[in-house]
Design a protein around this motif. Structure first.
Motif, mmCIF file in Angstrom:
data_model
loop_
_atom_site.group_PDB
_atom_site.id
_atom_site.type_symbol
_atom_site.label_atom_id
_atom_site.label_comp_id
_atom_site.label_asym_id
_atom_site.label_seq_id
_atom_site.Cartn_x
_atom_site.Cartn_y
_atom_site.Cartn_z
ATOM 1 N N HIS A 108 0.854 -1.194 0.000
ATOM 2 C CA HIS A 108 0.000 0.000 0.000
ATOM 3 C C HIS A 108 0.892 1.247 0.000
ATOM 4 O O HIS A 108 1.198 1.782 1.061
ATOM 5 C CB HIS A 108 -0.925 0.005 1.214
ATOM 6 C CG HIS A 108 -2.059 0.964 1.097
ATOM 7 N ND1 HIS A 108 -3.247 0.786 1.758
ATOM 8 C CD2 HIS A 108 -2.204 2.112 0.392
ATOM 9 C CE1 HIS A 108 -4.069 1.777 1.465
ATOM 10 N NE2 HIS A 108 -3.447 2.600 0.647
ATOM 11 N N LEU A 151 2.228 0.832 -10.886
ATOM 12 C CA LEU A 151 1.570 -0.446 -10.669
ATOM 13 C C LEU A 151 2.368 -1.590 -11.285
ATOM 14 O O LEU A 151 2.473 -2.682 -10.708
ATOM 15 C CB LEU A 151 0.158 -0.406 -11.254
ATOM 16 C CG LEU A 151 -0.724 -1.623 -10.974
ATOM 17 C CD1 LEU A 151 -0.919 -1.815 -9.476
ATOM 18 C CD2 LEU A 151 -2.074 -1.478 -11.673
ATOM 19 N N ARG A 202 5.406 -2.258 -9.036
ATOM 20 C CA ARG A 202 4.999 -3.022 -7.857
ATOM 21 C C ARG A 202 4.709 -4.473 -8.212
ATOM 22 O O ARG A 202 5.044 -5.393 -7.456
ATOM 23 C CB ARG A 202 3.763 -2.392 -7.224
ATOM 24 C CG ARG A 202 4.014 -1.084 -6.499
ATOM 25 C CD ARG A 202 2.714 -0.477 -6.039
ATOM 26 N NE ARG A 202 1.970 -1.388 -5.190
ATOM 27 C CZ ARG A 202 0.636 -1.458 -5.153
ATOM 28 N NH1 ARG A 202 -0.112 -0.679 -5.927
ATOM 29 N NH2 ARG A 202 0.046 -2.309 -4.338
ATOM 30 N N GLN A 203 4.092 -4.692 -9.346
ATOM 31 C CA GLN A 203 3.784 -6.054 -9.793
ATOM 32 C C GLN A 203 5.067 -6.866 -9.971
ATOM 33 O O GLN A 203 5.154 -8.030 -9.559
ATOM 34 C CB GLN A 203 3.009 -5.992 -11.114
ATOM 35 C CG GLN A 203 2.608 -7.345 -11.686
ATOM 36 C CD GLN A 203 1.410 -7.951 -10.982
ATOM 37 O OE1 GLN A 203 0.634 -7.241 -10.368
ATOM 38 N NE2 GLN A 203 1.270 -9.263 -11.077
ATOM 39 N N VAL A 214 5.060 -9.436 -6.976
ATOM 40 C CA VAL A 214 4.470 -10.693 -7.443
ATOM 41 C C VAL A 214 5.471 -11.493 -8.282
ATOM 42 O O VAL A 214 5.742 -12.665 -7.997
ATOM 43 C CB VAL A 214 3.181 -10.419 -8.252
ATOM 44 C CG1 VAL A 214 2.567 -11.737 -8.728
ATOM 45 C CG2 VAL A 214 2.186 -9.644 -7.403
ATOM 46 N N SER A 268 -3.300 -2.739 -2.080
ATOM 47 C CA SER A 268 -4.054 -1.695 -2.777
ATOM 48 C C SER A 268 -4.118 -2.025 -4.257
ATOM 49 O O SER A 268 -3.202 -2.617 -4.833
ATOM 50 C CB SER A 268 -3.389 -0.325 -2.573
ATOM 51 O OG SER A 268 -2.112 -0.308 -3.165
ATOM 52 N N ASP A 269 -5.221 -1.647 -4.878
ATOM 53 C CA ASP A 269 -5.503 -1.946 -6.290
ATOM 54 C C ASP A 269 -5.626 -3.445 -6.548
ATOM 55 O O ASP A 269 -5.567 -3.877 -7.711
ATOM 56 C CB ASP A 269 -4.421 -1.361 -7.212
ATOM 57 C CG ASP A 269 -4.247 0.130 -7.036
ATOM 58 O OD1 ASP A 269 -5.265 0.830 -6.887
ATOM 59 O OD2 ASP A 269 -3.095 0.597 -7.008
ATOM 60 N N ILE A 325 -3.552 -5.917 -6.037
ATOM 61 C CA ILE A 325 -2.390 -6.369 -6.803
ATOM 62 C C ILE A 325 -2.107 -7.860 -6.612
ATOM 63 O O ILE A 325 -1.525 -8.499 -7.478
ATOM 64 C CB ILE A 325 -1.168 -5.510 -6.405
ATOM 65 C CG1 ILE A 325 -0.034 -5.739 -7.390
ATOM 66 C CG2 ILE A 325 -0.721 -5.821 -4.973
ATOM 67 C CD1 ILE A 325 1.108 -4.763 -7.230
ATOM 68 N N LEU A 326 -2.545 -8.450 -5.493
ATOM 69 C CA LEU A 326 -2.283 -9.866 -5.243
ATOM 70 C C LEU A 326 -3.408 -10.782 -5.695
ATOM 71 O O LEU A 326 -3.201 -11.999 -5.824
ATOM 72 C CB LEU A 326 -2.034 -10.092 -3.741
ATOM 73 C CG LEU A 326 -0.936 -9.278 -3.068
ATOM 74 C CD1 LEU A 326 -0.840 -9.667 -1.597
ATOM 75 C CD2 LEU A 326 0.394 -9.484 -3.745
#
Length: 632
Positions: free
Chosen positions: A398, A467, A470-471, A475, A512-513, A515-516
């Motif tokens: 987040h 985004l 972060r991905q 991930v 947030s969003d 993502i997971l």
């Protein structure tokens, strides 16, 4: 040509027979010299053997005699040698841990009495300075004052002594406010010189740490300009930032810049960057200096110096500025220097913010994954439960949340160097146009551009979508999957922890969003099952029982309530497998907030599922729902 030159020229031509004849002549004379010496029983060089050592003595007697000779030489060379021997004997007794306070105080008083009048010389001695440190640590206030009065006139001289510096720092810790103020005032005019000295900088740093806000400003002010160094009345201004001081006092910005440059450059060249006062000086310097000088500072700090600075507030901000304004090549070097230091940085209050900054800015996610993320994975449990270690993880789950980061932390992430931000809009736009394409291609272009012109340091504009970054970090690197596994294995401990509950919540809702959620939905279901299995345990009958139920704990009950409101998938599993049919027994205490969340949620299916059983409790008055939180 001179006669000397001619002689030299002739000598270089002498070869063959002349050289060999000379060598033979010298060789033939050597035995005659040796024979003449041996004939009288005296060696050619040195003193007679009988004068140094009596051959009739035994080995033990010869060792004793040699020791006495050594002692005699030391007494001639060291004026206080006998006193040092006595002090060392007292020190061996007073530093023992099993000694009583009264006996130790007697030994300390005796040592201080013997040192009286000679403390200045003793403070600079390798052995005796340790005795004096122990005395200062355990002696009475009157004895401390006596030592202070004898050392004060020589404070500046001893501040650069490698042995006396430890005594001075220990002495500063025990001084009264008036004595500390006197020591800080004596440093006036010498702060810049001491900061360039490896030993003297330690004394300045300790005085800076112990001083009040006004005293800290007094030490810093003389580093800003010559006027502030000469006129003490000018340092009493309420402004603390160098920009505000220049504006209020009407100083010339160019003169201030030159003065600070003359102080900063030797410090960086010598690598004396471990002190908070130096970090503050560099931060202020970057706010007023020109683009070339600012780029030069970033260039000098990009190596191992930066890793040594992240333990302070201003040091971590310097690291963030170097990452933000550094080129792709410089960022790469900074991140590589952090190898084997990542876990220690993550556990530090300020170092953790540097990692959060890297996660938010650096586009080379493969590099960050290799040198930072992989070092975080083995220590995930400790990081989740730690006050500081959770910050880099929460920044990925987040980003920039005021719930997890203070206003000062958020301000640190937004800092920038003014001179490096003054770019043409056309230059900035041309950089952002190249945001398409794979990550390795972008970084290769950046590094090629930096190789062509390394002197041009531009403002760091992250080309990659936040985004997507972060991905890739969370991930694609495998960090998220491992994080979910750790949360599943330690579900009860994390939920009942003051710090672990925050990471647990963000992981359970998918970040947030979301993502997971797309790729790790099965893993998240396993996490929901783990939490539910702990929540399904029977309610303990003994209220005084040490192990508290997860639904009754202060931290876990509030976290589960938030999950019920924000994560319908978890709410459905929790109600079906843990609460259905048992709501009446949980209608009191902290768990009542969890039950009321089922009626407050905006998800219609979850509300309808629990409404039939819970509405009965509401009508009876067993379960209370605040009027402001009732669903429409």
């Amino acid at each position: 040509m001179s006669s000397k030159g001619l002689n030299l020229q002739k000598s270089t031509k002498r070869k063959g027979s002349e050289t060999s004849d000379k060598f033979d002549a010298l060789k033939s004379k050597k035995p005659k010299l040796m024979m003449s010496g041996e004939q009288h029983g005296i060696p050619k060089f040195g003193k007679p053997k009988s004068a140094e050592l009596n051959v009739d003595l035994s080995k033990k007697e010869r060792r004793v005699q040699a020791k006495e000779l050594t002692e005699a030489r030391k007494k001639k060379r060291k004026p206080h040698y006998s006193l040092e021997q006595e002090l060392a004997s007292l020190w061996e007794k007073m530093r023992r841990r099993d000694i009583g306070k009264e006996e130790r105080s007697k030994l300390i008083s005796e040592a201080i009495r013997k040192m009286k009048g000679k403390i200045k010389e003793i403070a600079g001695s390798h052995v005796s300075s340790r005795v004096l440190q122990t005395c200062v640590k355990y002696c009475s206030q009157a004895e401390k004052d006596a030592v202070y009065s004898e050392l004060k006139p020589h404070f500046l001289t001893l501040a650069t002594n490698p042995y006396a510096v430890h005594l001075l720092t220990k002495m500063l810790d025990g001084l009264s406010k008036q004595q500390l103020a006197a020591c800080i005032s004596s440093l006036r005019g010498h702060v810049a010189r001491f900061l360039r000295h490896t030993v003297g900088s330690i004394v300045v740093e300790r005085a800076y740490d112990l001083g009040t806000a006004a005293q800290k400003q007094e030490l810093l002010a003389e580093l800003y300009s010559t006027e502030l160094q000469l006129f003490k009345s000018l340092t009493s201004t309420t402004e603390k930032r160098v920009v505000d001081i220049i504006a209020k006092l009407g100083l010339q910005k160019g003169a201030v810049n030159r003065h600070m440059t003359a102080i900063v450059q030797p410090i960086l060249e010598k690598g004396i960057v471990d002190h908070s006062i130096t970090h503050k000086l560099l931060i202020e310097y970057l706010t007023i200096t020109d683009k070339t000088s600012a780029a030069d500072v970033i260039q000098q700090l990009k190596g191992p110096l930066l890793v040594r600075m992240v333990h302070t507030r201003d040091g971590s901000r310097l690291a963030m500025l170097c990452i933000k304004h550094g080129s792709a090549k410089e960022r790469k070097k900074i991140i590589k220097e952090m190898k084997n230091h990542v876990q220690r940085m993550a556990s530090d209050q300020f170092g953790s913010m540097v990692l959060a900054c890297i996660f938010s800015i650096v586009d080379d996610t493969k590099l960050v994954t290799k040198f930072i993320v992989r070092e975080l994975v083995p220590a995930l449990k400790d990081l989740v439960l730690g006050k500081n270690g959770r910050r880099p993880l929460l920044q990925l789950l987040h980003p920039n949340s005021s719930r997890y980061l203070s206003q000062d932390d958020l301000a640190s992430l937004d800092l920038s160097v003014p001179s490096l931000c003054s770019m043409d809009k056309s230059e900035t736009s041309s950089q952002t146009k190249d945001s398409d394409g794979n990550e390795s291609g972008e970084e290769a272009k950046d590094e090629q551009k930096d190789t062509d012109n390394e002197e041009n340091v531009t403002v760091a504009v992250s080309k990659k979508d936040p985004l997507v970054r972060r991905q890739e970090l969370l991930v694609n690197s495998g960090l998220a999957e491992r994080l979910i596994d750790v949360c599943t294995e330690n579900a009860e401990e994390f939920l009942m922890s003051n710090f672990g509950k925050e990471v647990m919540y963000e992981v359970a809702v998918g970040g947030s969003d979301g993502i997971l959620c797309p790729s790790l939905s099965e893993k998240l279901c396993e996490l929901y099952e783990a939490i539910t299995s702990v929540a399904a345990k029977p309610k303990p009958e003994e209220p005084e029982k040490i192990s508290e139920h997860i639904l009754e704990n202060f931290h876990s009950s509030r976290t589960i309530r938030r999950l019920v409101l924000d994560c319908p998938a978890f709410a459905s599993i929790l109600f079906k497998k843990a609460l259905s049919g048992n709501c009446r027994s949980w209608a009191q205490g902290h768990c009542s907030k969890i039950l009321s969340a089922f009626l407050e949620t905006e998800d219609v299916q979850v509300r309808e599922m629990a409404e039939k059983e819970l509405q009965v409790l509401v009508n009876e008055g067993s379960l209370k729902i605040p009027a402001a939180k009732k669903p429409e």
